[in-house]
Design an enzyme around this catalytic site. Structure first.
Site, PDB file in Angstrom:
ATOM      1  N   GLU A 142      -1.853 -43.931  -1.914  1.00 15.82           N
ATOM      2  CA  GLU A 142      -0.459 -43.587  -2.192  1.00 15.82           C
ATOM      3  C   GLU A 142       0.369 -44.601  -1.425  1.00 15.82           C
ATOM      4  OE1 GLU A 142       3.099 -42.707  -1.379  1.00 15.82           O
ATOM      5  OE2 GLU A 142       2.320 -40.962  -0.301  1.00 15.82           O
ATOM      6  N   CYS A 177       8.730 -42.582   1.221  1.00 20.86           N
ATOM      7  CA  CYS A 177       8.273 -43.472   0.153  1.00 20.86           C
ATOM      8  C   CYS A 177       8.852 -43.105  -1.197  1.00 20.86           C
ATOM      9  CB  CYS A 177       6.748 -43.472   0.099  1.00 20.86           C
ATOM     10  SG  CYS A 177       6.036 -41.820  -0.079  1.00 20.86           S
ATOM     11  N   LYS A 204      -7.785 -41.466  10.776  1.00 18.90           N
ATOM     12  CA  LYS A 204      -7.115 -42.474  11.593  1.00 18.90           C
ATOM     13  C   LYS A 204      -5.621 -42.367  11.307  1.00 18.90           C
ATOM     14  CE  LYS A 204      -5.453 -46.448  11.058  1.00 18.90           C
ATOM     15  NZ  LYS A 204      -4.253 -46.337  11.953  1.00 18.90           N
ATOM     16  N   GLU A 252      11.254 -52.512  -0.787  1.00 22.53           N
ATOM     17  CA  GLU A 252      11.358 -51.203  -0.145  1.00 22.53           C
ATOM     18  C   GLU A 252      11.974 -51.389   1.239  1.00 22.53           C
ATOM     19  OE1 GLU A 252       8.542 -47.261   0.174  1.00 22.53           O
ATOM     20  OE2 GLU A 252       7.617 -49.208   0.558  1.00 22.53           O
TER      21      GLU A 252
END
Length: 484
Positions: A245, A279, A170, A379
């Site tokens: 992750e 990331c 997906k 973030e």
């Protein structure tokens, strides 16, 4: 406008069972660029059945058969790189020059490292007179994000298949095009029906159905920590393996006395690449107080001089961020940095001059940041760098570790001094005078940056079960199931 209105299930392109259309907007033009059907739990059920059936035979294939299959995938992938790059550029705004190289090239890199890992992988090892065997887990669901589509898709699909599993992918609904092309690549390579399945969809729909499905044995997720927590909760009732992750807020420590011209450009480049949507980007630059102001002056020139523009054009510039929601989030965090008293060195609120359409963000640098400010904690996922001064090595290590994340860390300076930092920083990858990933080294995080590892033989191991075989068996006989 390109249409991706079918799923790839059981070796066929099939209509969704009750899905709804979703329009993907080109972040540079704010106009529709593609459409996709968001799948349903019924589509997931169909894919799981196809994968479960295929697992019975694919799990028994030999190392040589899987190596041959991966080799054919490489050949077909190379043919489609221009199409993959175009889809990535149009759907998430990555400049075409980067989409054709780093973005698309990462897929080839992971295929190559997986082939090498499989070629040399030890499926059995001795434990005295007994042995341990590694076997495929079963049906694996893979949920991937939009920021590096091929990197994250192939980093999961290649080792999962190499290990003998069957998969259901997906991808993000923000970048369905490159995933659909990748499905065409695998189909052309002759992947057996049901070994690879693609179900387009969003997190609340298809993502939740995959995580909760009792006949899925493992889920591998890359995305935000917030979404990863939901995946783990949804998977808990079926006790499937969950590999994640997640987010990051990586420190870039410039050791005291390090020539700034050797360190600052690399750190800046890690933020500007992909418009900061990585990331593991070095988003917190830690600079000794004696060099702080000089670093800000250098960064002002780099960020202030960075061109921002059309991702369809060739050149050394950055494009927009992926969508309006991301743009608004970044603007809110820039405003928060100003409110909390950080020094705005360059950039700031609003679009760059001359760009009135598109989700373009000014390359922005904040100085005199303290690690308790919002912009140092959250973030941002945009071309925004925060610079934090420190006075001693001990303080630098404390600041580097003072984060809920632990995906990456960067150190610039004397390797002998850096070695002391490496042993004490809590992060899954520590880059010393280097900014590039190694597809043969394990990638993953400490703390809220996730669990498990990807890349090379370490990624291959993640998609396998361990079985202890205890007893005296003939060397050429398969192990029998032990009584429980």
């Amino acid at each position: 406008m390109k249409s991706y209105l079918k799923h790839y299930i059981g070796g066929q392109w099939v209509e969704s069972q009750g899905g709804s259309r979703h329009i993907v907007v080109n972040p540079a033009t704010e106009e529709p660029t593609s459409e996709v059907v968001l799948g349903t739990a019924a589509d997931v059920d169909k894919a799981v059945k196809a994968a479960r059936t295929a697992f019975e035979t694919f799990s028994e294939t030999s190392r040589e058969e899987r190596l041959g299959l991966l080799g054919r995938i490489v050949a077909e992938y190379q043919k489609r790189i221009p199409d993959i790059a175009r889809a990535i550029s149009e759907e998430m705004g990555c400049p075409i020059s980067i989409a054709q190289t780093a973005q698309s090239g990462s897929g080839l890199g992971h295929l190559g490292s997986t082939i090498e890992a499989l070629r040399n992988f030890a499926f059995e090892e001795s434990t005295g007179k007994n042995k341990v065997v590694r076997e495929p887990i079963g049906v694996v669901a893979l949920i991937t994000p939009w920021n590096w589509p091929m990197n994250q898709i192939v980093a999961k699909v290649a080792p999962a298949i190499a290990a003998g599993n069957t998969v259901i992918l997906k991808p993000s609904e923000q970048t369905p095009g490159s995933a659909a092309i990748f499905a065409e690549v695998l189909d052309a390579a002759g992947v057996p029906a049901g070994v690879f399945n693609l179900v387009q969809g969003d997190g609340p729909g298809v993502g939740t159905a995959l995580a909760q499905h009792p006949d899925i044995d493992m889920i591998s997720f890359t995305g935000s920590t917030r979404a990863g927590i939901m995946v783990a909760k949804n998977a808990a009732d079926t006790v499937k393996r969950v590999h994640q992750e997640l987010g990051g807020k990586s420190p870039f420590v410039i050791l005291e006395g390090t020539p700034l011209e050797l360190a600052v450009p690399g750190g800046a480049g890690g933020i500007l690449l992909n418009s900061g949507q990585s990331c593991v980007a070095p988003t917190r630059m830690l600079v000794h107080i004696s060099q702080h102001d000089a670093a800000l002056e250098m960064l002002k020139g780099i960020f202030g001089g960075k061109k921002v523009g059309d991702p369809a054009a060739e050149g050394d510039h950055i494009g927009p961020v992926v969508n309006k929601a991301q743009y608004d989030k970044i603007q809110g965090l820039i405003a928060k940095g100003l409110e909390e008293g950080a020094t705005l060195v360059t950039g700031g609120l609003g679009r760059p001059a001359g760009l009135d359409t598109g989700y373009y963000v000014q390359p922005t640098v904040f100085g005199n940041v303290s690690n308790d400010m919002t912009i140092a904690r959250e973030e941002i996922f945009g071309p925004v760098l925060v610079v934090i001064p420190y006075q001693t090595d001990e303080e630098a290590i404390r600041i580097a570790n003072d984060t809920p994340y632990g995906l990456g860390a960067y150190i610039a300076g004397d390797p002998a001094r850096a070695k002391q930092f490496v042993r004490r920083i809590r992060a899954g990858s520590v880059f010393v005078n280097s900014g590039g990933l190694d597809f043969n080294s394990p990638f993953g995080g400490y703390k809220q940056s996730g669990n498990g590892r990807e890349f090379g033989k370490f990624g291959l191991e993640e998609f396998m079960e361990l079985k202890s075989v205890i007893g005296d068996l003939p060397a050429d006989a398969p192990p029998a199931e032990a009584a429980g």
